[in-house]
Scaffold this motif. Sequence first.
Motif, PDB file in Angstrom:
ATOM      1  N   HIS A   1       0.950  -1.009   0.226  1.00  0.00           N
ATOM      2  CA  HIS A   1      -0.189   0.058  -0.031  1.00  0.00           C
ATOM      3  C   HIS A   1       0.787   1.266  -0.077  1.00  0.00           C
ATOM      4  N   CYS A  39      -4.240   5.655  -0.062  1.00  0.00           N
ATOM      5  CA  CYS A  39      -3.356   4.860  -0.687  1.00  0.00           C
ATOM      6  C   CYS A  39      -3.124   5.114  -2.185  1.00  0.00           C
ATOM      7  N   GLU A  92      -1.156   2.996  -4.181  1.00  0.00           N
ATOM      8  CA  GLU A  92      -0.492   1.754  -4.538  1.00  0.00           C
ATOM      9  C   GLU A  92      -1.506   1.078  -4.904  1.00  0.00           C
ATOM     10  N   TYR A  93      -1.828   0.529  -6.082  1.00  0.00           N
ATOM     11  CA  TYR A  93      -3.054  -0.273  -6.372  1.00  0.00           C
ATOM     12  C   TYR A  93      -2.827  -1.635  -5.659  1.00  0.00           C
ATOM     13  N   CYS A  94      -3.921  -1.760  -4.752  1.00  0.00           N
ATOM     14  CA  CYS A  94      -3.932  -2.858  -3.954  1.00  0.00           C
ATOM     15  C   CYS A  94      -5.079  -3.794  -3.804  1.00  0.00           C
ATOM     16  N   HIS A 102      -9.055  -0.419  -3.703  1.00  0.00           N
ATOM     17  CA  HIS A 102      -7.968   0.654  -3.388  1.00  0.00           C
ATOM     18  C   HIS A 102      -8.538   1.916  -3.477  1.00  0.00           C
ATOM     19  N   MET A 159      -9.662   3.291  -0.348  1.00  0.00           N
ATOM     20  CA  MET A 159      -8.878   3.110   1.009  1.00  0.00           C
ATOM     21  C   MET A 159      -8.286   4.234   1.436  1.00  0.00           C
TER      22      MET A 159
HETATM   23 CU1  CUA Z   1      -4.005   0.203  -0.325  1.00  0.00          CU
HETATM   24 CU2  CUA Z   1      -4.133   0.865  -2.499  1.00  0.00          CU
END
Ligand code: CUA
Length: 280
Positions: A103, A138, A140-142, A146, A149
Amino acid sequence: MNIHTYEKLWLIAAMLLIVGFIATITYGSVGLGIAMVGDQQETVEPTQLGEDDRFAEPRVEHVGENQYEAYVIAQTFRFQPDPIEVPANSEVTFHVTSRDVIHSFSVAGTNINTMVIPGEVAEMTVEFDDPEEYGIVCNEYCGPDHHNMEGQLHVVPEDEFDLTELSVDASDEIGPDEEAAFEISVENRMLEDRDTAVSLEIGEEMQTEEVTIGGEETHVTTFTVDGATLGEGDHSWTVSADGHEESGSITVTDGESDEDGADDGESDEDGTDDGGESDE
Ligand code: CUA
């Protein structure tokens, strides 16, 4: 050898540009304090965060005058704690790790921005001068959520900030001849002493005690209330200390009709018709 004046000028300009580029890159990578997530720190086992001293309980800790440490966990799809609360005029070191995938911990509108990698602890120290509410995102693709988030970082005015925790241990039910005891624990997680009042409000009654709680100490206050004073029935109560509140309710029974107490000798003395006395 004769160099044409214009050629000299262009040569000097090109040299200056090169020096300028190098200076910019050097400043950008060293001067701004931007660093990769280091691999020198102690790593953590992402699936065992519950057993890690630092992350078992995501929280803010007071470590010195105006100095705080924030232990933060990122996981699909939230941050803990949420909100993260710190006082204005403070220096906060964030320790951020992930419970699952990669993340980021990016505080909108600031230069607080780090990748959060499972197993690694990202650290950054930030000064907060003024009260302000920030959003944390966040980037960063999670996973599928996402984009949802997010978290909150609240920098609150210094005099409104505390690390007080209130917990109340009270019985749910007492008989009319019994006393209800309220055991109130107030934990002060700041390093300095804290003066405050602990109070209990129940029915018409109000009990208060002025207390001074030492730094990193827990103070326990016990208040008692007579079942007879309260009278039969349900009574809601509120305990407050240092701006925190907890409430609940207590039932005073009529002392005769135990739910399973058919074998109680005294319960049939004056009749099992407990509804009777309150009728017209
Ligand atoms: Cu955690 Cu995108």
